[in-house]
Write an enzyme that holds these catalytic residues in place. Structure first.
Site, PDB file in Angstrom:
ATOM      1  N   ASN A  84       0.833  -1.188   0.000  1.00 39.98           N
ATOM      2  CA  ASN A  84       0.000   0.000   0.000  1.00 39.98           C
ATOM      3  C   ASN A  84       0.876   1.250   0.000  1.00 39.98           C
ATOM      4  O   ASN A  84       2.099   1.179   0.123  1.00 39.98           O
ATOM      5  CB  ASN A  84      -0.954  -0.019   1.201  1.00 39.98           C
ATOM      6  CG  ASN A  84      -2.242   0.724   0.938  1.00 39.98           C
ATOM      7  OD1 ASN A  84      -2.261   1.734   0.243  1.00 39.98           O
ATOM      8  ND2 ASN A  84      -3.328   0.230   1.511  1.00 39.98           N
ATOM      9  N   HIS A 114      23.129  -0.368  12.320  1.00 40.21           N
ATOM     10  CA  HIS A 114      24.254   0.562  12.411  1.00 40.21           C
ATOM     11  C   HIS A 114      25.131   0.235  13.613  1.00 40.21           C
ATOM     12  O   HIS A 114      24.657  -0.277  14.630  1.00 40.21           O
ATOM     13  CB  HIS A 114      23.739   1.997  12.491  1.00 40.21           C
ATOM     14  CG  HIS A 114      22.949   2.377  11.285  1.00 40.21           C
ATOM     15  ND1 HIS A 114      23.529   2.663  10.075  1.00 40.21           N
ATOM     16  CD2 HIS A 114      21.607   2.476  11.082  1.00 40.21           C
ATOM     17  CE1 HIS A 114      22.590   2.938   9.189  1.00 40.21           C
ATOM     18  NE2 HIS A 114      21.416   2.826   9.781  1.00 40.21           N
ATOM     19  N   GLY A 141      -1.065  -1.210   8.735  1.00 41.31           N
ATOM     20  CA  GLY A 141      -0.469   0.086   8.453  1.00 41.31           C
ATOM     21  C   GLY A 141       0.434   0.588   9.563  1.00 41.31           C
ATOM     22  O   GLY A 141       0.138   0.443  10.747  1.00 41.31           O
TER      23      GLY A 141
END
Length: 181
Positions: A84, A114, A141
């Site tokens: 999406n 990192h 979402g």
């Protein structure tokens, strides 16, 4: 024999992402994502031609705009995958998304880990850890998948969850950090 930048990323070893070879690869991905975002919706089809050149696409995939990936070359989508609007895939390691997986708006997938030492971090030192999303997975979402996680087949990740550990097949997780429901 010298290894390619892609082989170094795939090895899981520490490397500097500031190397010019990585920047050129990211530049190609930025051009592809820009092309995808600026095409007329009716002309876009499943994705822009430059995205299709980078990403290994199964049949009947759909990537809504905007979409961002770091490299694209490490991203594989199975048949029928739907991403999406606003999905971000930082694919410094392989990201495999299984058939019929559905990713809601704003889902982020991160592979870069990192360095903990700030001096090395300033030098761009990182390592890449793969992310796998199984078939028939639904990721709500705004969810974030962190480096090295696997989401099992048929699992559901709730909207807004931050996944820092593997998710078992056919399970449901939610929260920060994501936990089984």
């Amino acid at each position: 024999m010298a290894r390619s930048p892609r082989e170094i990323m795939a090895s899981g070893e520490w490397y500097s992402c500031l190397d010019a070879a990585y920047e050129e690869m990211r530049r190609a991905a930025r051009r592809a994502c820009h092309q995808h975002a600026t095409m007329e919706p009716d002309e876009r089809g499943a994705c822009a031609p430059l995205v299709a050149e980078l990403v290994a696409l199964g049949r009947d995939c759909w990537i809504e705009a905007p979409f961002h990936c770091s490299y694209g070359i490490n991203l594989t989508l199975g048949d029928g995958v739907y991403l999406n609007a606003g999905c971000v895939v930082l694919d410094s390691a392989p990201v495999r998304i299984g058939t019929r997986a559905l990713l809601g708006p704003g889902v982020h997938i991160y592979c870069a880990d990192h360095h903990r030492d700030p001096t090395k971090r300033r030098a761009g030192i990182e390592r890449a850890m793969p992310v796998t999303v199984g078939s028939d997975v639904w990721i709500g979402g705004g969810a974030i998948l962190l480096p090295g996680v696997s989401i099992g087949e048929g699992a559901i990740v709730a909207a807004g969850a931050i996944v820092s550990r593997d998710v078992a097949p056919r399970s449901r997780v939610a929260g920060i950090p994501a936990r089984a429901l």
